[in-house]
Scaffold this motif. Structure first.
Motif, PDB file in Angstrom:
ATOM      1  N   VAL A  40       1.016  -1.377  -0.232  1.00  0.00           N
ATOM      2  CA  VAL A  40      -0.045  -0.299  -0.149  1.00  0.00           C
ATOM      3  C   VAL A  40       0.986   1.355  -0.262  1.00  0.00           C
ATOM      4  CG1 VAL A  40      -1.626   1.127   1.025  1.00  0.00           C
ATOM      5  CG2 VAL A  40      -2.284  -1.030   0.862  1.00  0.00           C
ATOM      6  N   GLU A  41       2.088   1.547   0.855  1.00  0.00           N
ATOM      7  CA  GLU A  41       2.520   2.244   0.749  1.00  0.00           C
ATOM      8  C   GLU A  41       3.398   3.224  -0.416  1.00  0.00           C
ATOM      9  OE1 GLU A  41       5.279   5.184   1.610  1.00  0.00           O
ATOM     10  OE2 GLU A  41       3.313   4.726   3.128  1.00  0.00           O
ATOM     11  N   LEU A  42       3.902   1.814  -1.271  1.00  0.00           N
ATOM     12  CA  LEU A  42       4.354   1.461  -2.648  1.00  0.00           C
ATOM     13  C   LEU A  42       3.269   2.164  -3.584  1.00  0.00           C
ATOM     14  CD1 LEU A  42       6.432  -1.487  -1.894  1.00  0.00           C
ATOM     15  CD2 LEU A  42       7.381   0.186  -2.258  1.00  0.00           C
ATOM     16  N   SER A  43       2.273   1.814  -3.452  1.00  0.00           N
ATOM     17  CA  SER A  43       1.527   2.440  -4.317  1.00  0.00           C
ATOM     18  C   SER A  43       1.070   3.781  -4.117  1.00  0.00           C
ATOM     19  CB  SER A  43      -0.138   1.711  -3.740  1.00  0.00           C
ATOM     20  OG  SER A  43      -1.251   2.215  -3.110  1.00  0.00           O
ATOM     21  N   TYR A  44       1.090   4.550  -2.865  1.00  0.00           N
ATOM     22  CA  TYR A  44       1.047   5.561  -2.968  1.00  0.00           C
ATOM     23  C   TYR A  44       2.696   6.683  -3.258  1.00  0.00           C
ATOM     24  CZ  TYR A  44      -2.791   5.545   0.683  1.00  0.00           C
ATOM     25  OH  TYR A  44      -3.994   5.340   0.470  1.00  0.00           O
ATOM     26  N   GLN A  45       4.007   5.833  -3.265  1.00  0.00           N
ATOM     27  CA  GLN A  45       5.621   6.721  -3.855  1.00  0.00           C
ATOM     28  C   GLN A  45       4.932   6.434  -5.352  1.00  0.00           C
ATOM     29  OE1 GLN A  45       8.309   4.320  -1.982  1.00  0.00           O
ATOM     30  NE2 GLN A  45       7.584   4.270  -0.220  1.00  0.00           N
ATOM     31  N   LEU A  46       4.192   4.917  -5.284  1.00  0.00           N
ATOM     32  CA  LEU A  46       4.402   5.384  -7.406  1.00  0.00           C
ATOM     33  C   LEU A  46       3.176   6.037  -7.996  1.00  0.00           C
ATOM     34  CD1 LEU A  46       3.954   3.589  -9.972  1.00  0.00           C
ATOM     35  CD2 LEU A  46       1.805   2.166  -9.285  1.00  0.00           C
ATOM     36  N   GLN A  47       2.474   6.899  -6.456  1.00  0.00           N
ATOM     37  CA  GLN A  47       1.763   8.100  -7.515  1.00  0.00           C
ATOM     38  C   GLN A  47       2.422   9.320  -7.796  1.00  0.00           C
ATOM     39  OE1 GLN A  47      -1.252   9.129  -4.935  1.00  0.00           O
ATOM     40  NE2 GLN A  47      -2.392  10.602  -6.341  1.00  0.00           N
ATOM     41  N   ASP A  48       3.603   9.164  -6.548  1.00  0.00           N
ATOM     42  CA  ASP A  48       4.460  10.075  -6.920  1.00  0.00           C
ATOM     43  C   ASP A  48       5.527  10.435  -7.469  1.00  0.00           C
ATOM     44  OD1 ASP A  48       5.482  12.486  -5.199  1.00  0.00           O
ATOM     45  OD2 ASP A  48       7.339  11.255  -4.289  1.00  0.00           O
ATOM     46  N   ARG A  49       5.829   9.000  -8.193  1.00  0.00           N
ATOM     47  CA  ARG A  49       6.728   8.705  -9.501  1.00  0.00           C
ATOM     48  C   ARG A  49       6.279   9.727 -10.134  1.00  0.00           C
ATOM     49  NH1 ARG A  49      10.896   3.826 -10.735  1.00  0.00           N
ATOM     50  NH2 ARG A  49      10.898   4.709 -12.801  1.00  0.00           N
ATOM     51  N   LEU A  50       4.659   8.683 -10.467  1.00  0.00           N
ATOM     52  CA  LEU A  50       4.543   8.919 -12.059  1.00  0.00           C
ATOM     53  C   LEU A  50       4.456  10.836 -11.956  1.00  0.00           C
ATOM     54  CD1 LEU A  50       1.360   6.203 -12.218  1.00  0.00           C
ATOM     55  CD2 LEU A  50       4.140   6.778 -13.338  1.00  0.00           C
ATOM     56  N   PHE A  51       3.494  11.500 -10.520  1.00  0.00           N
ATOM     57  CA  PHE A  51       3.513  12.276 -11.081  1.00  0.00           C
ATOM     58  C   PHE A  51       4.806  13.137 -11.572  1.00  0.00           C
ATOM     59  CE2 PHE A  51       2.883  16.771  -9.080  1.00  0.00           C
ATOM     60  CZ  PHE A  51       2.199  17.690  -9.911  1.00  0.00           C
ATOM     61  N   ASN A  52       5.735  13.091 -11.014  1.00  0.00           N
ATOM     62  CA  ASN A  52       7.306  13.757 -11.028  1.00  0.00           C
ATOM     63  C   ASN A  52       7.952  13.521 -11.682  1.00  0.00           C
ATOM     64  OD1 ASN A  52       7.177  14.993  -7.585  1.00  0.00           O
ATOM     65  ND2 ASN A  52       8.208  13.382  -7.390  1.00  0.00           N
ATOM     66  N   GLU A  53       8.043  12.651 -12.759  1.00  0.00           N
ATOM     67  CA  GLU A  53       8.161  12.415 -13.467  1.00  0.00           C
ATOM     68  C   GLU A  53       7.867  12.687 -14.682  1.00  0.00           C
ATOM     69  OE1 GLU A  53       9.263   8.167 -14.354  1.00  0.00           O
ATOM     70  OE2 GLU A  53      10.935   8.265 -12.945  1.00  0.00           O
ATOM     71  N   GLY A  54       6.723  13.358 -15.040  1.00  0.00           N
ATOM     72  CA  GLY A  54       6.119  14.492 -15.816  1.00  0.00           C
ATOM     73  C   GLY A  54       4.327  12.493 -17.484  1.00  0.00           C
ATOM     74  N   LYS A  90      -0.293   7.499 -19.980  1.00  0.00           N
ATOM     75  CA  LYS A  90      -0.255   7.912 -21.653  1.00  0.00           C
ATOM     76  C   LYS A  90       1.395   7.676 -21.253  1.00  0.00           C
ATOM     77  CE  LYS A  90      -3.684   9.341 -23.273  1.00  0.00           C
ATOM     78  NZ  LYS A  90      -4.155   8.714 -24.431  1.00  0.00           N
ATOM     79  N   ALA A  91       1.477   6.729 -22.320  1.00  0.00           N
ATOM     80  CA  ALA A  91       3.057   5.903 -22.262  1.00  0.00           C
ATOM     81  C   ALA A  91       4.099   6.862 -21.706  1.00  0.00           C
ATOM     82  CB  ALA A  91       3.285   5.069 -23.607  1.00  0.00           C
ATOM     83  N   GLY A  92       4.097   8.459 -23.087  1.00  0.00           N
ATOM     84  CA  GLY A  92       5.097   9.282 -23.009  1.00  0.00           C
ATOM     85  C   GLY A  92       6.255   8.465 -23.792  1.00  0.00           C
ATOM     86  N   ASP A  93       7.430   8.942 -23.530  1.00  0.00           N
ATOM     87  CA  ASP A  93       8.313   9.290 -24.327  1.00  0.00           C
ATOM     88  C   ASP A  93       9.278   8.456 -23.203  1.00  0.00           C
ATOM     89  OD1 ASP A  93       7.881  11.305 -26.409  1.00  0.00           O
ATOM     90  OD2 ASP A  93       8.674  12.134 -24.866  1.00  0.00           O
ATOM     91  N   PHE A  94       9.063   7.878 -22.623  1.00  0.00           N
ATOM     92  CA  PHE A  94       9.688   6.568 -22.058  1.00  0.00           C
ATOM     93  C   PHE A  94      10.552   5.125 -22.612  1.00  0.00           C
ATOM     94  CE2 PHE A  94       7.849   8.814 -19.131  1.00  0.00           C
ATOM     95  CZ  PHE A  94       8.599   9.513 -17.773  1.00  0.00           C
TER      96      PHE A  94
END
Length: 189
Positions: A40-54, A90-94
């Motif tokens: 559960v904590e990792l899923s909250y960290q995932l949200q942060d990562r997705l947001f921070n990586e654009g 969206k997949a983006g440019d990764f």
């Protein structure tokens, strides 16, 4: 509006990963002292990562809903960690890749990963990290259109495979797969 969460990386030190490769290519964690992560904590960290990586987040759903959808698609084990949040982006440019065991599964699959997330890892470490049933020996670079929708979630444990999961997985779920996306196959060292 995305809530701001403190971003931390949860890495499992090499000395704590005591899985060993069995002769059949599966992971053996029977004697592992590795503790299950806080999914559960990792899923909250995932949200942060997705947001921070654009990443552009399209919507979210529960792991239970996502796993039910996977079951309806014919997957017999739930790939997403229970009680977590699943993000459609969206997949983006990764850069994305797919790992697999030649002769056991195929280069083309719904499940992919970020190439940068596996750089420097051994095949055994990749199998443990992503709750794979077999240790992969091939990698294919996946050339996706940037606007394709991906499901991003935390991998759940797979007791039958001896894996704990807890890392980020990406899946092409709401789009038809195209062989042209999965052409650059290489040996995985």
């Amino acid at each position: 509006v995305q809530p701001e969460l403190e971003h931390t990386t949860t890495a499992i030190p090499e000395e704590n990963v005591v899985a060993s490769e069995k002769n059949d290519g599966t992971i053996d964690t029977e004697n592992s002292n590795r503790n299950a992560p806080d999914y559960v904590e990792l899923s909250y960290q995932l949200q942060d990562r997705l947001f921070n990586e654009g990443y552009q987040i399209i919507n979210t759903k529960s792991a239970e809903t996502a796993n039910l959808e996977w079951a309806e698609m014919g997957f017999d084990l739930p790939p997403v960690a229970a009680n977590t949040i699943v993000y459609n982006v969206k997949a983006g440019d990764f850069s994305y890749s797919r790992v697999y065991l030649e002769g056991y599964n195929q280069p083309m699959s719904n499940f992919i990963l970020r190439t940068s997330d596996i750089e420097g890892l051994t095949a055994k470490q990749i199998a443990q990290k992503y709750s794979l049933s077999k240790i992969p020996n091939r990698i294919v670079l996946v050339d996706l259109p940037r606007n394709i929708s991906l499901e991003v979630s935390i991998t759940g444990p797979q007791e039958a495979w001896g894996t704990l999961g807890g890392d980020i997985q990406y899946a092409i779920k709401d789009e038809d797969l195209h062989a042209a996306w999965f052409k650059n196959v290489q040996k995985l060292d």
